[in-house]
Enzyme design. Structure first.
Site, PDB file in Angstrom:
ATOM      1  N   TRP A 176       0.867  -1.192   0.000  1.00  0.00           N
ATOM      2  CA  TRP A 176       0.000   0.000   0.000  1.00  0.00           C
ATOM      3  C   TRP A 176       0.893   1.229   0.000  1.00  0.00           C
ATOM      4  O   TRP A 176       1.875   1.292   0.744  1.00  0.00           O
ATOM      5  CB  TRP A 176      -0.914   0.000   1.226  1.00  0.00           C
ATOM      6  CG  TRP A 176      -2.261  -0.607   0.951  1.00  0.00           C
ATOM      7  CD1 TRP A 176      -2.537  -1.936   0.783  1.00  0.00           C
ATOM      8  CD2 TRP A 176      -3.502   0.099   0.780  1.00  0.00           C
ATOM      9  NE1 TRP A 176      -3.864  -2.110   0.535  1.00  0.00           N
ATOM     10  CE2 TRP A 176      -4.494  -0.874   0.526  1.00  0.00           C
ATOM     11  CE3 TRP A 176      -3.875   1.441   0.832  1.00  0.00           C
ATOM     12  CZ2 TRP A 176      -5.834  -0.542   0.323  1.00  0.00           C
ATOM     13  CZ3 TRP A 176      -5.208   1.765   0.631  1.00  0.00           C
ATOM     14  CH2 TRP A 176      -6.168   0.790   0.372  1.00  0.00           C
ATOM     15  N   LEU A 215       0.616   3.914   6.882  1.00  0.00           N
ATOM     16  CA  LEU A 215      -0.814   4.057   7.143  1.00  0.00           C
ATOM     17  C   LEU A 215      -1.156   5.539   7.089  1.00  0.00           C
ATOM     18  O   LEU A 215      -0.626   6.338   7.857  1.00  0.00           O
ATOM     19  CB  LEU A 215      -1.153   3.482   8.517  1.00  0.00           C
ATOM     20  CG  LEU A 215      -1.109   1.950   8.609  1.00  0.00           C
ATOM     21  CD1 LEU A 215      -1.101   1.498  10.062  1.00  0.00           C
ATOM     22  CD2 LEU A 215      -2.290   1.330   7.854  1.00  0.00           C
ATOM     23  N   HIS A 269     -10.558   3.135   9.085  1.00  0.00           N
ATOM     24  CA  HIS A 269      -9.541   2.099   8.922  1.00  0.00           C
ATOM     25  C   HIS A 269      -8.288   2.381   9.747  1.00  0.00           C
ATOM     26  O   HIS A 269      -7.767   1.525  10.451  1.00  0.00           O
ATOM     27  CB  HIS A 269      -9.191   1.975   7.436  1.00  0.00           C
ATOM     28  CG  HIS A 269      -8.170   0.934   7.140  1.00  0.00           C
ATOM     29  ND1 HIS A 269      -6.819   1.210   7.075  1.00  0.00           N
ATOM     30  CD2 HIS A 269      -8.286  -0.387   6.915  1.00  0.00           C
ATOM     31  CE1 HIS A 269      -6.160   0.098   6.805  1.00  0.00           C
ATOM     32  NE2 HIS A 269      -7.026  -0.881   6.705  1.00  0.00           N
ATOM     33  N   ARG A 290       8.645  12.417   5.172  1.00  0.00           N
ATOM     34  CA  ARG A 290       9.373  11.478   6.053  1.00  0.00           C
ATOM     35  C   ARG A 290      10.031  10.332   5.288  1.00  0.00           C
ATOM     36  O   ARG A 290      10.624   9.432   5.897  1.00  0.00           O
ATOM     37  CB  ARG A 290       8.416  10.916   7.106  1.00  0.00           C
ATOM     38  CG  ARG A 290       8.054  11.942   8.171  1.00  0.00           C
ATOM     39  CD  ARG A 290       6.773  11.608   8.914  1.00  0.00           C
ATOM     40  NE  ARG A 290       6.497  12.600   9.951  1.00  0.00           N
ATOM     41  CZ  ARG A 290       6.048  13.843   9.729  1.00  0.00           C
ATOM     42  NH1 ARG A 290       5.821  14.247   8.490  1.00  0.00           N
ATOM     43  NH2 ARG A 290       5.833  14.683  10.727  1.00  0.00           N
TER      44      ARG A 290
END
Ligand code: DLZ
Length: 188
Positions: free
Chosen positions: A27, A86, A93, A132
Site C-alpha cells: 500500500w 498508514l 480504517h 518522512r
C-alpha cells in the site's frame, strides 16, 4: 526540538555479520519503496553485506505482523524491519489498525527474541509521508541503523555472536554467509 533523523544519534555500528530481513507493505508503494531505499543506504553504511539482506513483501500493513513472525521463526535473520505506511483517510480504517499493527509487531519481537524495528509510518496526509520518506529526513535511514544496533545488542545479550538459533520454521542452514555455522537450540 530536533525531529526526524536529527532526533537521534547512532554510535559506530559494525554490521558485517548482521543478517537483516526487510518486509515491505505494498500500500502506497511509491513511498514504501523510498523507505526501503533509506533502510538499505543505512545498512550499507553500517557494512551489512547485500547477501545478508532478505527482502519480502505483503499487501498491506495489516499483514506485516504475521509475515514478520514467519520470518522471525525461520531463524534466517538477526533483525527484521517491517515497512508500511498508514495514512489517515476518510474512513475508520486507520484508527482500527494502527494500534493493532504496532502491538502485533511488538509482540513478535518479544515472543521470538528477534528484534523487530517499527518501520510503519502513521501519518495524516500523503504529504507528511513523503516528507518522512525523502532526502535527509528519510526515516528508513534511522530504521536501518536501529536494526543493526538491535541485532548487535541481541548478539551480545545471548552471548552467541555469529551463530544462529533455529526456532522452528524454515531452513536456517541454507541462508546467510557460508562461513557461519547454524546451530539448533538443543544441539550438543
Ligand atoms: C485497506 C487498507 C486501507 C484503507 N489503507 C491502508 C493504508 O493506508 N496502508 C496500508 O498499509 N494498508 C491499507 N489497507 C490494506 C490493509 O492493510 C490490508 O492489506 C487489507 O485490509 C487486507 O487485509
Amino acid at each position: 526540538m530536533a525531529a526526524g533523523n536529527d532526533a537521534i544519534d547512532f554510535p559506530e555500528l559494525d554490521g558485517k555479520e548482521v543478517r537483516v530481513g526487510i518486509i515491505k507493505a505494498r500500500w502506497h508503494e511509491d513511498i514504501t519503496d523510498d523507505l526501503v531505499a533509506g533502510v538499505k543506504s543505512a545498512l550499507a553504511e553500517c557494512g551489512v553485506e547485500a547477501e545478508n539482506i532478505v527482502e519480502s513483501e505483503v499487501p498491506g500493513s495489516f499483514e506485516l505482523p504475521l509475515a514478520t513472525r514467519f520470518l522471525a521463526l525461520s531463524g534466517t535473520v538477526d533483525v527484521i524491519i517491517p515497512i508500511g505506511l498508514l495514512i489517515k483517510g476518510d474512513t475508520y480504517h486507520f484508527e482500527v489498525i494502527a494500534d493493532t499493527v504496532t502491538r502485533g509487531l511488538m509482540d513478535v519481537g518479544l515472543s521470538t527474541g528477534i528484534p523487530v524495528i517499527f518501520g510503519v509510518l502513521t501519518v495524516n496526509t500523503e504529504e507528511q509521508a513523503k516528507y518522512r520518506a525523502t532526502g535527509s529526513n528519510n526515516h528508513g535511514v534511522q530504521w536501518g541503523k536501529a536494526a543493526v544496533e538491535m541485532a548487535l545488542l541481541r548478539a551480545s545479550a545471548v552471548g552467541q555472536k555469529g551463530r544462529k538459533f533455529f526456532l522452528g520454521f524454515g531452513a536456517a542452514e541454507e541462508v546467510g554467509s557460508k562461513d557461519r555455522k547454524s546451530t539448533r537450540l538443543n544441539s550438543s
